[in-house]
Structures are given as C-alpha cells and as structure tokens.
Design a protein around this motif. Structure first.
Motif, PDB file in Angstrom:
ATOM      1  N   SER A   9       7.387  27.117  43.364  1.00 44.18           N
ATOM      2  CA  SER A   9       7.911  26.596  44.619  1.00 44.18           C
ATOM      3  C   SER A   9       8.141  25.102  44.432  1.00 44.18           C
ATOM      4  CB  SER A   9       6.920  26.841  45.756  1.00 44.18           C
ATOM      5  OG  SER A   9       7.434  26.399  47.003  1.00 44.18           O
ATOM      6  N   TRP A  10       9.175  24.561  45.073  1.00 43.37           N
ATOM      7  CA  TRP A  10       9.368  23.120  45.031  1.00 43.37           C
ATOM      8  C   TRP A  10       9.848  22.592  46.377  1.00 43.37           C
ATOM      9  CZ3 TRP A  10      14.367  21.865  46.177  1.00 43.37           C
ATOM     10  CH2 TRP A  10      15.408  22.688  45.721  1.00 43.37           C
ATOM     11  N   ILE A  11       9.516  21.325  46.634  1.00 46.54           N
ATOM     12  CA  ILE A  11       9.873  20.638  47.875  1.00 46.54           C
ATOM     13  C   ILE A  11      10.277  19.219  47.514  1.00 46.54           C
ATOM     14  CG2 ILE A  11       9.107  20.007  50.199  1.00 46.54           C
ATOM     15  CD1 ILE A  11       6.664  21.850  49.774  1.00 46.54           C
ATOM     16  N   THR A  12      11.354  18.716  48.103  1.00 44.78           N
ATOM     17  CA  THR A  12      11.755  17.332  47.855  1.00 44.78           C
ATOM     18  C   THR A  12      11.422  16.463  49.065  1.00 44.78           C
ATOM     19  OG1 THR A  12      13.999  17.398  48.778  1.00 44.78           O
ATOM     20  CG2 THR A  12      13.703  18.244  46.527  1.00 44.78           C
ATOM     21  N   ARG A  13      11.464  15.162  48.851  1.00 46.60           N
ATOM     22  CA  ARG A  13      11.167  14.223  49.928  1.00 46.60           C
ATOM     23  C   ARG A  13      12.121  14.403  51.104  1.00 46.60           C
ATOM     24  NH1 ARG A  13      11.896   8.154  48.295  1.00 46.60           N
ATOM     25  NH2 ARG A  13      14.067   8.884  48.309  1.00 46.60           N
ATOM     26  N   THR A 185      -7.677  29.339  46.004  1.00 50.05           N
ATOM     27  CA  THR A 185      -6.595  30.288  45.755  1.00 50.05           C
ATOM     28  C   THR A 185      -5.553  30.135  46.848  1.00 50.05           C
ATOM     29  OG1 THR A 185      -7.655  32.056  47.032  1.00 50.05           O
ATOM     30  CG2 THR A 185      -8.177  31.943  44.675  1.00 50.05           C
ATOM     31  N   GLY A 186      -4.336  30.555  46.541  1.00 54.12           N
ATOM     32  CA  GLY A 186      -3.273  30.484  47.536  1.00 54.12           C
ATOM     33  C   GLY A 186      -1.920  30.711  46.889  1.00 54.12           C
ATOM     34  N   THR A 187      -0.873  30.546  47.659  1.00 50.31           N
ATOM     35  CA  THR A 187       0.487  30.732  47.152  1.00 50.31           C
ATOM     36  C   THR A 187       0.952  29.489  46.410  1.00 50.31           C
ATOM     37  OG1 THR A 187       1.509  29.839  49.156  1.00 50.31           O
ATOM     38  CG2 THR A 187       1.059  32.228  49.102  1.00 50.31           C
ATOM     39  N   ALA A 188       2.014  29.664  45.629  1.00 52.82           N
ATOM     40  CA  ALA A 188       2.641  28.512  44.976  1.00 52.82           C
ATOM     41  C   ALA A 188       3.180  27.546  46.019  1.00 52.82           C
ATOM     42  CB  ALA A 188       3.757  28.988  44.044  1.00 52.82           C
ATOM     43  N   ASN A 189       3.728  28.087  47.096  1.00 54.48           N
ATOM     44  CA  ASN A 189       4.308  27.243  48.136  1.00 54.48           C
ATOM     45  C   ASN A 189       3.258  26.350  48.791  1.00 54.48           C
ATOM     46  OD1 ASN A 189       6.598  26.412  49.685  1.00 54.48           O
ATOM     47  ND2 ASN A 189       5.830  27.610  51.393  1.00 54.48           N
ATOM     48  N   ASP A 190       2.070  26.910  49.064  1.00 57.93           N
ATOM     49  CA  ASP A 190       1.028  26.097  49.683  1.00 57.93           C
ATOM     50  C   ASP A 190       0.473  25.054  48.718  1.00 57.93           C
ATOM     51  OD1 ASP A 190       1.298  27.166  52.168  1.00 57.93           O
ATOM     52  OD2 ASP A 190      -0.510  28.409  52.107  1.00 57.93           O
ATOM     53  N   ALA A 191       0.414  25.378  47.426  1.00 56.16           N
ATOM     54  CA  ALA A 191       0.000  24.366  46.444  1.00 56.16           C
ATOM     55  C   ALA A 191       0.983  23.203  46.448  1.00 56.16           C
ATOM     56  CB  ALA A 191      -0.095  24.988  45.058  1.00 56.16           C
ATOM     57  N   ALA A 192       2.280  23.515  46.446  1.00 58.69           N
ATOM     58  CA  ALA A 192       3.294  22.463  46.492  1.00 58.69           C
ATOM     59  C   ALA A 192       3.192  21.655  47.779  1.00 58.69           C
ATOM     60  CB  ALA A 192       4.687  23.074  46.349  1.00 58.69           C
ATOM     61  N   VAL A 261       0.959  21.789  38.922  1.00 55.84           N
ATOM     62  CA  VAL A 261       1.372  21.325  40.246  1.00 55.84           C
ATOM     63  C   VAL A 261       1.593  19.820  40.128  1.00 55.84           C
ATOM     64  CG1 VAL A 261       0.847  21.303  42.712  1.00 55.84           C
ATOM     65  CG2 VAL A 261      -0.119  23.097  41.257  1.00 55.84           C
ATOM     66  N   TYR A 262       2.863  19.401  40.126  1.00 55.64           N
ATOM     67  CA  TYR A 262       3.188  18.008  39.832  1.00 55.64           C
ATOM     68  C   TYR A 262       4.220  17.434  40.785  1.00 55.64           C
ATOM     69  CZ  TYR A 262       0.608  18.286  35.474  1.00 55.64           C
ATOM     70  OH  TYR A 262      -0.387  18.425  34.559  1.00 55.64           O
ATOM     71  N   THR A 272       8.294  17.751  44.371  1.00 54.12           N
ATOM     72  CA  THR A 272       6.978  18.281  44.051  1.00 54.12           C
ATOM     73  C   THR A 272       7.128  19.745  43.679  1.00 54.12           C
ATOM     74  OG1 THR A 272       5.941  16.772  45.644  1.00 54.12           O
ATOM     75  CG2 THR A 272       4.628  18.648  44.887  1.00 54.12           C
ATOM     76  N   VAL A 273       6.541  20.137  42.544  1.00 55.99           N
ATOM     77  CA  VAL A 273       6.717  21.481  41.996  1.00 55.99           C
ATOM     78  C   VAL A 273       5.361  22.125  41.744  1.00 55.99           C
ATOM     79  CG1 VAL A 273       7.653  22.831  40.076  1.00 55.99           C
ATOM     80  CG2 VAL A 273       8.868  20.781  40.853  1.00 55.99           C
ATOM     81  N   ALA A 274       5.234  23.398  42.100  1.00 52.80           N
ATOM     82  CA  ALA A 274       4.055  24.186  41.746  1.00 52.80           C
ATOM     83  C   ALA A 274       4.532  25.407  40.973  1.00 52.80           C
ATOM     84  CB  ALA A 274       3.286  24.619  42.986  1.00 52.80           C
ATOM     85  N   CYS A 275       3.937  25.649  39.807  1.00 54.08           N
ATOM     86  CA  CYS A 275       4.394  26.722  38.916  1.00 54.08           C
ATOM     87  C   CYS A 275       3.181  27.474  38.367  1.00 54.08           C
ATOM     88  CB  CYS A 275       5.209  26.108  37.780  1.00 54.08           C
ATOM     89  SG  CYS A 275       5.766  27.273  36.546  1.00 54.08           S
ATOM     90  N   PHE A 276       3.245  28.807  38.372  1.00 58.69           N
ATOM     91  CA  PHE A 276       2.162  29.664  37.891  1.00 58.69           C
ATOM     92  C   PHE A 276       2.731  30.705  36.932  1.00 58.69           C
ATOM     93  CE2 PHE A 276       0.909  27.886  41.852  1.00 58.69           C
ATOM     94  CZ  PHE A 276      -0.470  27.738  41.816  1.00 58.69           C
ATOM     95  N   THR A 277       1.976  30.997  35.867  1.00 59.51           N
ATOM     96  CA  THR A 277       2.407  32.037  34.939  1.00 59.51           C
ATOM     97  C   THR A 277       1.193  32.601  34.204  1.00 59.51           C
ATOM     98  OG1 THR A 277       4.056  32.597  33.243  1.00 59.51           O
ATOM     99  CG2 THR A 277       2.816  30.567  32.912  1.00 59.51           C
TER     100      THR A 277
END
Length: 296
Positions: A9-13, A185-192, A261-262, A272-277
C-alpha cells in the motif's frame, strides 16, 4: 508489471494512494513495531510523562539510548538456543529466562559509546513506558495511535490463535511471544497510514518529529539490500538508497515473511510505502518498496 507475490500500500503527501489486490489481508509487522513504540515514547515525552535522557531506575542507560540501540544491551538474536526452540515450535521462554541468557553475554559497550541492534532494548523501552504511564502497551497504542488515526486492523498479537488469522498459513505455527518487545499485526494499508501520519504531522508536532529523526550514522552499503548510506534514529532506520534518495522507516523479518515500511521524502510528492512478502530476506521487501515509490 507489479509482482503479485508482494502485498503493498502507498500514500503520498497530496493524498494519492493505491493498494494491492489483497487489501484486507493482515500481516505481522515484526520490527515495524519498534517504530510504533518509539512514536508512543515521543508522544509521552511531549506531555512530560517520560524523560528521554534520564537514566532508568538503577540502570546506566536512558530511554533515548534504548530507542536508538546505543544502550549496549545484547540481543537474543545471537542465542542458538533461542533459534532452536523457535524452530521446534516450543512455547516462548519466560521473560526472566530470556533476560538471564542475554545478560550472561554482558554489556556490549558503555551506554552511548557504540551501536548494536537489540530487540531486548526495545522490550525494556516498552516496559518502561508501561511502568511510568501505569498502562499496558495495548492501551497506550489504542489511545495514542489507533483511535486518532481510525485504524481498523492493528492489534498487538499475544497468542498463536491471533497469528493463525494472518495471511500466510505458516503464521499459525509461530507464537508471537517470541518477539519480546511485542509484535503488532495489521494490513499493509494501516502500516502505511501509521508512518504517513508521522510525517504528515498527525501524530507528532514538527519539533518533536525532528527530535525523533536525529540519527546515529552507521556507514555505507549493505550487501543484498538497497542502502547506500545507513543510520538509525529513534525507532527508525534512516539513510539513502537509489541514487542518494532518502528513506526513513523500518524493515522487519520473521521465520516466514518480511516487510518494509518506508517514507521517501525527496520526491516532489513524498510517498510512504508498506510492502509485505514471503521469505526471510528483508532486502526483497525493501527493493520492492523503493520500486513502488518510484512508480507511485
């Protein structure tokens, strides 16, 4: 074409965002939990409830040193018996057994005179926040982060049953108690959302955030990972990748999956990006997060 083995998941300013097809899938956050512990510490410091630079009772180190891995505390990552029992699917050791095994290695250096990554240091930091506030980490987490951001998926995992509900089947074989500072624990979106909120000013004032971002320099490139310059702030890996662009956040790894998560602040529209694999190679998630940041 994006790889479907990655969940992201990613979100921009400016409010642009996207997520992978598995938007509701939940994952262990592993060491991204350290970032959340540090955010809680900074929020409590801002209110005067905790002091970053006062020695903890009876100890030679401060909370800041625990959060920046400069306290000289050894870690359980170097204990062969720890890895043996995790692999054998044993129940987590009692805290006292874990601390005794770590303390047997002695301190690595006087506080403030070196750097060494320590999960145990973050366990002690979390316990200090709980002791001073008189509240559990789960309670602090809900008040300081989950409720203000309206997060729906994030929780502190304490049982195998909780892990069994995560995306990968292998999670059911792991007890989160082996992560002694706690495993969110949680979703990629919530981490982002958590890291995005840190950098957008929703969680900390600019002044307190800049205080949190002061980093300890650690050197140059890491083989197999995208870093060209490395450092560590309070609960945040901080350095440069991809032709000198800054990346600030945290990776994480466990026996069956990894995450990255960066926040990438040097874009015209910071992202901001959160990635899981799956797997055990944090570099895979970090490289993919950087790839997403360049496309987002």
């Amino acid at each position: 074409m994006l790889d479907k083995t990655f969940h992201w998941s990613w979100i921009t300013r400016d409010g642009h965002q996207d997520t992978s097809a598995h938007a509701a899938a939940r994952f262990p956050y592993w060491s991204f939990t350290k970032t959340v512990i540090a955010i809680c510490a900074m929020k409590l410091s801002d209110t005067g409830m905790v002091e970053l630079d006062t020695h903890l009772d009876g100890e030679a180190y401060t909370l800041r040193q625990l959060l920046q891995h400069t306290a000289g505390i050894a870690d359980y990552g170097q204990l062969a018996d720890y890895h043996r029992d995790v692999a054998a699917r044993q129940l987590p050791w009692p805290r006292e057994k874990l601390l005794a095994a770590v303390k047997a290695k002695g301190t690595l250096f006087p506080p403030g005179e070196g750097w060494a990554y320590s999960n145990v240091g973050y366990m002690l930091a979390r316990e200090h926040l709980e002791s001073v506030s008189g509240r559990s980490f789960s309670s602090l987490l809900n008040e300081l982060i989950i409720a203000p951001l309206g997060l729906q998926s994030v929780e502190l995992a304490t049982t195998q049953e909780q892990f069994a509900s995560l995306h990968w089947q292998a999670a059911a074989q792991y007890h989160p108690g082996w992560v002694y500072h706690g495993c969110l624990t949680g979703t990629a979106n919530d981490a982002a959302k958590i890291l995005h909120a840190l950098f957008s000013g929703e969680l900390l004032s600019d002044k307190i955030r800049e205080h949190m971002l002061v980093r300890y320099p650690l050197g140059g490139a890491i083989p197999g990972r995208p870093w060209t310059e490395c450092g560590y702030s309070l609960g945040l890996m901080s350095g440069k990748i991809d032709q000198g662009k800054r990346a600030i956040g945290h990776s994480g790894a466990g026996p069956f999956c990894v995450n990255a998560v960066y926040h990438f602040p040097d874009r015209a529209d910071p992202i901001t990006v959160a990635c899981f694999t799956e797997g055990i190679d944090e570099g895979l998630a970090e490289f993919y997060a950087a790839r997403l940041a360049s496309r987002g």
